[in-house]
Motif scaffolding. Structure first.
Motif, mmCIF file in Angstrom:
data_model
loop_
_atom_site.group_PDB
_atom_site.id
_atom_site.type_symbol
_atom_site.label_atom_id
_atom_site.label_comp_id
_atom_site.label_asym_id
_atom_site.label_seq_id
_atom_site.Cartn_x
_atom_site.Cartn_y
_atom_site.Cartn_z
ATOM 1 N N PHE A 16 0.798 -1.218 0.000
ATOM 2 C CA PHE A 16 0.000 0.000 0.000
ATOM 3 C C PHE A 16 0.830 1.267 0.000
ATOM 4 C CE2 PHE A 16 0.775 0.687 4.494
ATOM 5 C CZ PHE A 16 0.924 -0.597 4.996
ATOM 6 N N ARG A 17 2.122 1.141 -0.266
ATOM 7 C CA ARG A 17 2.970 2.331 -0.345
ATOM 8 C C ARG A 17 2.533 3.143 -1.559
ATOM 9 N NH1 ARG A 17 7.505 -0.240 -0.057
ATOM 10 N NH2 ARG A 17 7.674 -0.113 2.179
ATOM 11 N N MET A 18 2.178 4.374 -1.364
ATOM 12 C CA MET A 18 1.683 5.202 -2.453
ATOM 13 C C MET A 18 2.872 5.887 -3.133
ATOM 14 S SD MET A 18 -1.380 4.458 -2.078
ATOM 15 C CE MET A 18 -2.889 5.329 -2.207
ATOM 16 N N GLY A 19 2.783 6.096 -4.651
ATOM 17 C CA GLY A 19 3.786 6.728 -5.521
ATOM 18 C C GLY A 19 3.953 8.164 -5.713
ATOM 19 N N GLN A 44 -12.494 0.698 -5.574
ATOM 20 C CA GLN A 44 -13.142 1.696 -4.718
ATOM 21 C C GLN A 44 -12.178 2.225 -3.653
ATOM 22 O OE1 GLN A 44 -16.592 -0.304 -3.192
ATOM 23 N NE2 GLN A 44 -17.649 -0.277 -5.161
ATOM 24 N N ASN A 45 -11.209 1.414 -3.274
ATOM 25 C CA ASN A 45 -10.200 1.829 -2.291
ATOM 26 C C ASN A 45 -8.983 2.465 -2.966
ATOM 27 O OD1 ASN A 45 -11.446 1.122 0.171
ATOM 28 N ND2 ASN A 45 -10.980 -1.024 -0.170
ATOM 29 N N ASP A 46 -9.162 2.925 -4.197
ATOM 30 C CA ASP A 46 -8.095 3.597 -4.948
ATOM 31 C C ASP A 46 -6.863 2.707 -5.094
ATOM 32 O OD1 ASP A 46 -7.130 5.745 -6.433
ATOM 33 O OD2 ASP A 46 -6.178 6.665 -4.679
ATOM 34 N N TRP A 47 -7.089 1.417 -5.278
ATOM 35 C CA TRP A 47 -6.039 0.421 -5.508
ATOM 36 C C TRP A 47 -5.095 0.263 -4.310
ATOM 37 C CZ3 TRP A 47 -7.680 -2.301 -9.383
ATOM 38 C CH2 TRP A 47 -8.417 -1.676 -10.399
ATOM 39 N N ASN A 48 -5.522 0.729 -3.159
ATOM 40 C CA ASN A 48 -4.721 0.610 -1.946
ATOM 41 C C ASN A 48 -4.876 -0.809 -1.394
ATOM 42 O OD1 ASN A 48 -3.765 0.685 0.739
ATOM 43 N ND2 ASN A 48 -4.219 2.859 0.900
ATOM 44 N N ASN A 102 -3.629 -2.019 1.457
ATOM 45 C CA ASN A 102 -3.355 -2.084 2.884
ATOM 46 C C ASN A 102 -4.176 -3.222 3.493
ATOM 47 O OD1 ASN A 102 -2.879 -1.632 5.567
ATOM 48 N ND2 ASN A 102 -3.228 0.565 5.467
ATOM 49 N N ILE A 103 -3.510 -4.172 4.091
ATOM 50 C CA ILE A 103 -4.146 -5.411 4.563
ATOM 51 C C ILE A 103 -5.361 -5.167 5.457
ATOM 52 C CG2 ILE A 103 -3.760 -7.538 5.878
ATOM 53 C CD1 ILE A 103 -0.805 -7.378 4.819
ATOM 54 N N PRO A 104 -5.282 -4.294 6.478
ATOM 55 C CA PRO A 104 -6.452 -4.117 7.351
ATOM 56 C C PRO A 104 -7.695 -3.576 6.658
ATOM 57 C CG PRO A 104 -4.473 -3.259 8.408
ATOM 58 C CD PRO A 104 -4.112 -3.579 6.985
ATOM 59 N N ARG A 105 -7.553 -3.027 5.454
ATOM 60 C CA ARG A 105 -8.744 -2.595 4.718
ATOM 61 C C ARG A 105 -9.621 -3.781 4.332
ATOM 62 N NH1 ARG A 105 -9.122 2.454 1.955
ATOM 63 N NH2 ARG A 105 -7.349 3.777 2.477
#
Length: 200
Positions: free
Chosen positions: A107-110, A146-150, A152-155
């Protein structure tokens, strides 16, 4: 000990004798290539250095091997550069890939090795498309979008809380009891030290 030496040692320990390990800078100057194409392998396995800074983003935008096909990874973390390199190193039809990355790379964003039984269990969940409460879930692509391609596991997977929750009043009572016990032990220790002549 260098990474290449560790790789050789691992291969020997696992009974593999037919291999070619080359020490170098894989992301800037890959050792295995033919002209402008990376060499292709049936099996590509790596545990690259987690969140590597100064990984070569300066040359990646014009990479002659086309390894930037999914975009330019962040300058402060080469995790996705390794993944893109590995994907292009797989043989087109028979290639398989396994990589160990820090979960932050999802989930590291660019950036630990798994025991074989854990790997097998995870594979069985994957192959069987199984949802495992608190551990794994098959997530529809629309939900990820819908989660903007994130990723992040807890999502997507909420951990199971097994610890018993207590009220604030009970927590304060437990704290007082623990403090009283600690003071009693301290008093007893002081008494023993005095009796031994080690303390006034």
């Amino acid at each position: 000990m260098t990474t290449s030496a560790i790789a050789r040692m691992n291969l020997f320990l696992h009974g593999v004798e037919d291999f070619d390990v080359v020490r170098g800078d894989t992301l800037r100057q890959p050792a295995f290539h033919t002209g402008d194409s990376l060499a292709a392998f049936d099996c590509v396995i790596a545990n690259p250095p987690f969140s590597l800074e100064k990984w070569g983003d300066d040359v990646w935008s014009s990479d002659p091997y086309g390894r930037n096909f999914a975009g330019l990874p962040p300058a402060k973390s080469g995790d996705y550069a390794w993944v893109q390199h590995m994907i292009l190193s797989m043989a087109p039809k028979s290639g398989r890939m396994a990589v160990v990355l820090p979960h932050g790379a999802l989930f590291r964003m660019g950036a630990e090795e798994l025991l074989p039984e854990h790997v097998d269990r995870i594979y069985q969940w994957y192959a069987g498309h199984k949802d495992v409460v608190g551990v794994a879930r098959l997530v529809p692509l629309d939900e990820i979008r819908q989660n903007d391609w994130n990723l992040n596991i807890p999502r997507y997977v909420e951990p199971v809380v097994e610890a018993e929750t207590i009220s604030v009043a009970d927590a304060v009572t437990n704290l007082k009891t623990s403090l009283d016990a600690a003071y009693a032990v301290e008093d007893r220790l002081t008494q023993l030290l005095r009796e031994s002549g080690l303390c006034e």
